[in-house]
Write an enzyme that holds these catalytic residues in place. Structure first.
Site, PDB file in Angstrom:
ATOM      1  CE  LYS A 166      -1.136  -1.815  -0.147  1.00  0.00           C
ATOM      2  NZ  LYS A 166      -1.367  -0.512   0.496  1.00  0.00           N
ATOM      3  CB  THR A 219       9.694   5.659 -10.645  1.00  0.00           C
ATOM      4  OG1 THR A 219       8.831   6.388 -11.529  1.00  0.00           O
ATOM      5  CG2 THR A 219      10.756   4.939 -11.454  1.00  0.00           C
ATOM      6  CB  THR A 221       6.806   1.393  -5.105  1.00  0.00           C
ATOM      7  OG1 THR A 221       7.099   2.263  -4.018  1.00  0.00           O
ATOM      8  CG2 THR A 221       6.076   0.180  -4.581  1.00  0.00           C
ATOM      9  N   GLY A 222       7.629   0.822  -8.167  1.00  0.00           N
ATOM     10  CA  GLY A 222       7.386   0.094  -9.420  1.00  0.00           C
ATOM     11  C   GLY A 222       8.546  -0.837  -9.753  1.00  0.00           C
ATOM     12  CD  GLU A 239      -0.440   4.367 -16.264  1.00  0.00           C
ATOM     13  OE1 GLU A 239       0.075   5.495 -16.174  1.00  0.00           O
ATOM     14  OE2 GLU A 239      -0.884   3.899 -17.327  1.00  0.00           O
ATOM     15  CB  CYS A 273       1.067  10.768 -12.049  1.00  0.00           C
ATOM     16  SG  CYS A 273      -0.486  10.476 -12.909  1.00  0.00           S
ATOM     17  CD  GLU A 367       6.264  12.546  -9.432  1.00  0.00           C
ATOM     18  OE1 GLU A 367       6.819  11.531  -8.994  1.00  0.00           O
ATOM     19  OE2 GLU A 367       5.123  12.539  -9.919  1.00  0.00           O
TER      20      GLU A 367
HETATM   21  P1  NAD Z   1       4.073   4.422  -3.386  1.00  0.00           P
HETATM   22  O1  NAD Z   1       4.819   3.741  -4.456  1.00  0.00           O
HETATM   23  O2  NAD Z   1       4.795   4.739  -2.137  1.00  0.00           O
HETATM   24  O3  NAD Z   1       2.799   3.572  -2.922  1.00  0.00           O
HETATM   25  C1  NAD Z   1       1.748   3.220  -3.788  1.00  0.00           C
HETATM   26  C2  NAD Z   1       1.086   1.953  -3.291  1.00  0.00           C
HETATM   27  O4  NAD Z   1       2.013   0.878  -3.356  1.00  0.00           O
HETATM   28  C3  NAD Z   1       0.585   1.999  -1.844  1.00  0.00           C
HETATM   29  O5  NAD Z   1      -0.676   1.348  -1.802  1.00  0.00           O
HETATM   30  C4  NAD Z   1       1.656   1.206  -1.096  1.00  0.00           C
HETATM   31  O6  NAD Z   1       1.187   0.601   0.078  1.00  0.00           O
HETATM   32  C5  NAD Z   1       2.042   0.162  -2.115  1.00  0.00           C
HETATM   33  N1  NAD Z   1       3.391  -0.397  -1.954  1.00  0.00           N
HETATM   34  C6  NAD Z   1       4.474   0.171  -1.402  1.00  0.00           C
HETATM   35  N2  NAD Z   1       5.532  -0.667  -1.462  1.00  0.00           N
HETATM   36  C7  NAD Z   1       5.116  -1.801  -2.072  1.00  0.00           C
HETATM   37  C8  NAD Z   1       5.739  -3.021  -2.463  1.00  0.00           C
HETATM   38  N3  NAD Z   1       7.015  -3.271  -2.222  1.00  0.00           N
HETATM   39  N4  NAD Z   1       4.986  -3.937  -3.100  1.00  0.00           N
HETATM   40  C9  NAD Z   1       3.690  -3.697  -3.386  1.00  0.00           C
HETATM   41  N5  NAD Z   1       3.034  -2.583  -3.028  1.00  0.00           N
HETATM   42  C10 NAD Z   1       3.746  -1.633  -2.388  1.00  0.00           C
HETATM   43  O7  NAD Z   1       3.475   5.718  -4.086  1.00  0.00           O
HETATM   44  P2  NAD Z   1       2.708   6.923  -3.407  1.00  0.00           P
HETATM   45  O8  NAD Z   1       3.729   7.740  -2.670  1.00  0.00           O
HETATM   46  O9  NAD Z   1       1.506   6.416  -2.689  1.00  0.00           O
HETATM   47  O10 NAD Z   1       2.181   7.748  -4.703  1.00  0.00           O
HETATM   48  C11 NAD Z   1       2.866   8.810  -5.263  1.00  0.00           C
HETATM   49  C12 NAD Z   1       3.533   8.409  -6.565  1.00  0.00           C
HETATM   50  O11 NAD Z   1       2.562   7.835  -7.445  1.00  0.00           O
HETATM   51  C13 NAD Z   1       4.114   9.573  -7.351  1.00  0.00           C
HETATM   52  O12 NAD Z   1       5.398   9.229  -7.825  1.00  0.00           O
HETATM   53  C14 NAD Z   1       3.165   9.742  -8.533  1.00  0.00           C
HETATM   54  O13 NAD Z   1       3.738  10.318  -9.674  1.00  0.00           O
HETATM   55  C15 NAD Z   1       2.722   8.352  -8.760  1.00  0.00           C
HETATM   56  N6  NAD Z   1       1.443   8.323  -9.466  1.00  0.00           N
HETATM   57  C16 NAD Z   1       1.424   7.872 -10.747  1.00  0.00           C
HETATM   58  C17 NAD Z   1       0.240   7.882 -11.472  1.00  0.00           C
HETATM   59  C18 NAD Z   1       0.180   7.386 -12.892  1.00  0.00           C
HETATM   60  O14 NAD Z   1      -0.918   7.169 -13.397  1.00  0.00           O
HETATM   61  N7  NAD Z   1       1.302   7.210 -13.568  1.00  0.00           N
HETATM   62  C19 NAD Z   1      -0.930   8.343 -10.862  1.00  0.00           C
HETATM   63  C20 NAD Z   1      -0.866   8.789  -9.556  1.00  0.00           C
HETATM   64  C21 NAD Z   1       0.328   8.767  -8.856  1.00  0.00           C
END
Ligand code: NAD
Length: 467
Positions: A166, A219, A221-222, A239, A273, A367
Site C-alpha cells: 500500500k 513513530t 503509526t508504528g 522504520e 527521515c 521532528e
Molecule cells: P504515517 O505514519 O502517517 O503514514 C505512513 C503510511 O501508513 C501511509 O501509507 C498510511 O496510510 C499508513 N497508515 C496510517 N495509519 C495506519 C494504521 N493504523 N495501520 C496501518 N497503516 C497505517 O507517516 P507519513 O506521515 O506518511 O510519513 C512521515 C513519517 O515517516 C515521518 O515521521 C518520517 O520520519 C517517517 N519516515 C521514516 C523513514 C525511515 O526509513 N525510518 C523513511 C521515511 C519516512
C-alpha cells in the site's frame, strides 16, 4: 490509469480519493480507496501465489527482480514525471528516487539465501535454513513512495514471500503506475498493489493471513501497528521517525563545510527521515556556520520551475504542521533565513534557519519534517553527546571534523542506528540501515535487511542413528 493490481488484474473501487498536486493544489488524479473487502481479496491472492512462489529457485526470483528493474529503467521518465506531479519535487530529484528504487531491485537480484552448515561431523549435521514467511504487508509513506515501496518489495520477493503493497494515499501515483507496467511480468497475486487510506493499512495489519508487516512512516503509526500486529504475532520491520543530530567540531572550515550541511538538512525540503534535523555547532565557529547556512538558504531556489532546487511540502496536513513549527521558531530562536510560507499557490515554505535556540524547544526536540533547521551552540563534547542521545528517537546522526579519530570516538558514543562522519544520509541498498530506540524495530537494506524477510529454521540431523 492508476488502477490497483490485485491477483494479476487491474481493478478500481467506486470510492475515490483525490491526489492533490502540492505545487498548485489542483487535483492530480483520482484513485481507488480500498476497503477491508478489497484488502482481503489482495491478501487471498497473495496467499495463493505464495504457495508456489515459496518453492521457486532463487535464480527465478532474481530473474523477476531484474525484469522489474528493467521496467523502472525503461519507464524512468514517466515515473519521474509522476513523482513530480504528486510530490512537487524537482525533476532531477524525482529521477534520483527512480534510480535509487532501481538500485534496490538490482542489489537484491544479486542476493541468495544459501544453507549454512553449523555442524558436520561423524555424529551429526546441523543446517541453518532461511525460510520465507508468507504474505508480507508493505506500507510506505508519502515522502519517497516509489523508493520506500520497492526497497521492501525487492527483499520480500527474493526471500520467497508474496506481497500486498500500500503506497501512501497522498502520493500513490508512481507506485500504482509501476503496478500497471509490471502486470504481465509478475505472476498473478505475487505482488498486489492496493490504494487506500489509513483504514486500508489497518486492515492489512490485522489480517490473520499476513505473516509480516514492513512499515515505513511515523513513530505514532508504528506504535499502533505494533499493537495491532500482536493479535497474530506478526513479524515486524518498523522504520519510523528520526530527529538526527549533527555535531560540528571546531576544526572544520565553516565555508567549506556549509554546503554539505545545508544539502543534507534541506534535502527534499526537509521531508526525509534521516537528514540533519538538529545541528549542533561548536561555539568557536557557531556564528560563521550560521552565516554561511543563512546565505545558502536565502539564495536557494524554491518553486516548481526548471531552475528550482527545492519543492513544496507534500500535503496540506503536513504543511499545517510545518507552519506551526515556523511560528514556534520565531518564539524560541532567532530566524536568520526564511521563516514564512511562500505567497503563491501550492504548499511552499521558505528554507528556514533558526539560531540561538536550545534543547527543550519543540523545534529541537521534535521532528518538523519540513525545511526548518535549528542550529544549537555547544562547547563541551560530553554535553553535546548527552543532548544528541537525549532524544527518544535514534535513526541517524553525524559528526563533522577533520580529525577522523576524534570523530569516530564521538560517533561510538551516539545511540543511533547509523552515525555518518563528514556526511549524512548516505543511503545505499548494500548498506544496512538499522533503527534504534523509537525510530523503529529491525533493519532495512543490505544483507541484514533481506534476513528480516526470512525465518530461521534449523535442521538437526542425528547421523549416528541413520540406518
Ligand atoms: P504515517 O505514519 O502517517 O503514514 C505512513 C503510511 O501508513 C501511509 O501509507 C498510511 O496510510 C499508513 N497508515 C496510517 N495509519 C495506519 C494504521 N493504523 N495501520 C496501518 N497503516 C497505517 O507517516 P507519513 O506521515 O506518511 O510519513 C512521515 C513519517 O515517516 C515521518 O515521521 C518520517 O520520519 C517517517 N519516515 C521514516 C523513514 C525511515 O526509513 N525510518 C523513511 C521515511 C519516512
Amino acid at each position: 490509469m492508476f488502477s490497483m493490481l490485485i491477483d494479476g488484474r487491474l481493478t478500481e473501487t467506486d470510492a475515490r480519493l483525490k491526489v492533490i498536486n502540492p505545487s498548485d493544489e489542483t487535483v492530480a488524479a483520482e484513485v481507488s480507496d480500498a476497503d477491508r473487502t478489497i484488502v482481503d481479496s489482495a491478501v487471498q491472492a497473495a496467499k495463493q501465489a505464495y504457495a508456489s512462489w515459496r518453492n521457486t529457485a532463487v535464480d527465478e526470483r532474481q530473474a523477476l527482480l531484474r525484469k522489474l528493474s528493467a521496467v523502472l529503467q525503461e519507464n524512468a521518465d514517466e515515473l519521474a514525471e509522476l513523482l513530480v506531479r504528486e510530490q512537487g519535487r524537482p525533476l532531477p530529484l524525482a529521477h534520483f528516487e527512480v534510480g535509487l528504487a532501481q538500485r534496490y531491485l538490482d542489489f537484491y537480484a544479486e542476493q541468495s539465501l544459501d544453507v549454512e552448515i553449523l555442524v558436520d561431523d561423524t555424529n551429526s549435521r546441523v543446517e541453518l535454513h532461511r525460510k520465507s514467511l508468507g504474505v508480507v504487508a508493505a506500507i510506505s509513506p508519502w515522502n519517497a513512495p516509489l523508493y520506500l515501496s520497492l526497497s521492501k518489495v525487492a527483499p520480500a520477493l527474493l526471500a520467497g514471500n508474496s506481497v500486498v503493497l500500500k503506497p501512501p494515499q497522498t502520493s500513490p501515483l508512481a507506485v500504482l503506475r509501476f503496478g500497471e507496467l509490471v502486470k504481465d511480468i509478475v505472476p498473478a497475486g505475487l505482488l498486489n498493489i492496493i490504494c487506500g487510506g489509513n483504514d486500508a493499512g489497518a486492515a492489512m495489519v490485522d489480517h490473520p493471513d499476513v505473516a509480516k508487516v514492513s512499515f515505513t512512516g511515523s513513530t505514532e503509526t508504528g506504535k499502533v501497528i505494533m499493537r495491532e500486529a500482536s493479535s497474530s504475532l506478526k513479524r515486524l520491520t518498523l522504520e519510523l521517525g528520526g530527529n538526527d543530530a549533527a555535531i560540528v567540531l571546531p576544526d572544520v572550515d565553516p565555508k567549506a563545510i556549509a554546503p554539505a550541511l545545508f544539502g543534507t538538512a534541506f534535502f527534499n525540503s526537509g521531508q526525509v527521515c534521516a537528514i540533519i534535523k538538529r545541528l549542533y555547532v561548536h561555539d568557536d565557529i557557531y556564528d560563521a556556520v550560521c552565516e554561511e547556512l543563512a546565505a545558502l538558504a536565502n539564495g536557494a531556489a524554491v518553486g516548481d520551475d526548471a531552475q528550482s532546487q527545492f519543492g513544496p511540502i507534500q500535503n496540506k496536513a503536513q504543511l499545517d504542521k510545518v507552519l506551526g513549527y515556523l511560528d514556534e521558531a520565531h518564539r524560541s530562536g532567532r530566524v536568520i533565513a526564511g521563516g514564512k510560507r511562500i505567497e503563491r499557490p501550492g504548499y511552499f515554505v521558505q528554507l528556514t534557519v533558526v539560531r540561538d535556540i536550545e534543547d527543550g524547544t519543540p523545534l529541537v526536540d521534535e521532528e518538523p519534517f519540513g525545511p526548518i533547521l535549528p542550529v544549537v551552540r555547544f562547547s563541551s563534547i560530553d554535553d553535546v553527546v548527552a543532548k544528541a542521545n537525549a532524544s527518544t528517537l535514534g535513526l541517524g546522526a553525524s559528526v563533522w571534523s577533520k580529525d577522523l579519530v576524534v570523530a569516530s570516538d564521538i560517533a561510538s558514543r551516539i545511540d543511533s542506528g547509523t552515525v555518518w562522519i563528514n556526511q549524512h544520509c548516505a543511503l545505499d541498498p548494500a548498506i544496512p540501515f538499522p533503527t534504534r530506540k523509537q525510530s523503529g524495530i529491525g533493519v532495512e537494506s543490505g544483507r541484514e535487511g533481506l534476513l528480516e524477510y526470512t525465518a530461521v529454521q534449523v535442521v538437526n540431523i542425528n547421523k549416528a542413528s541413520a540406518v
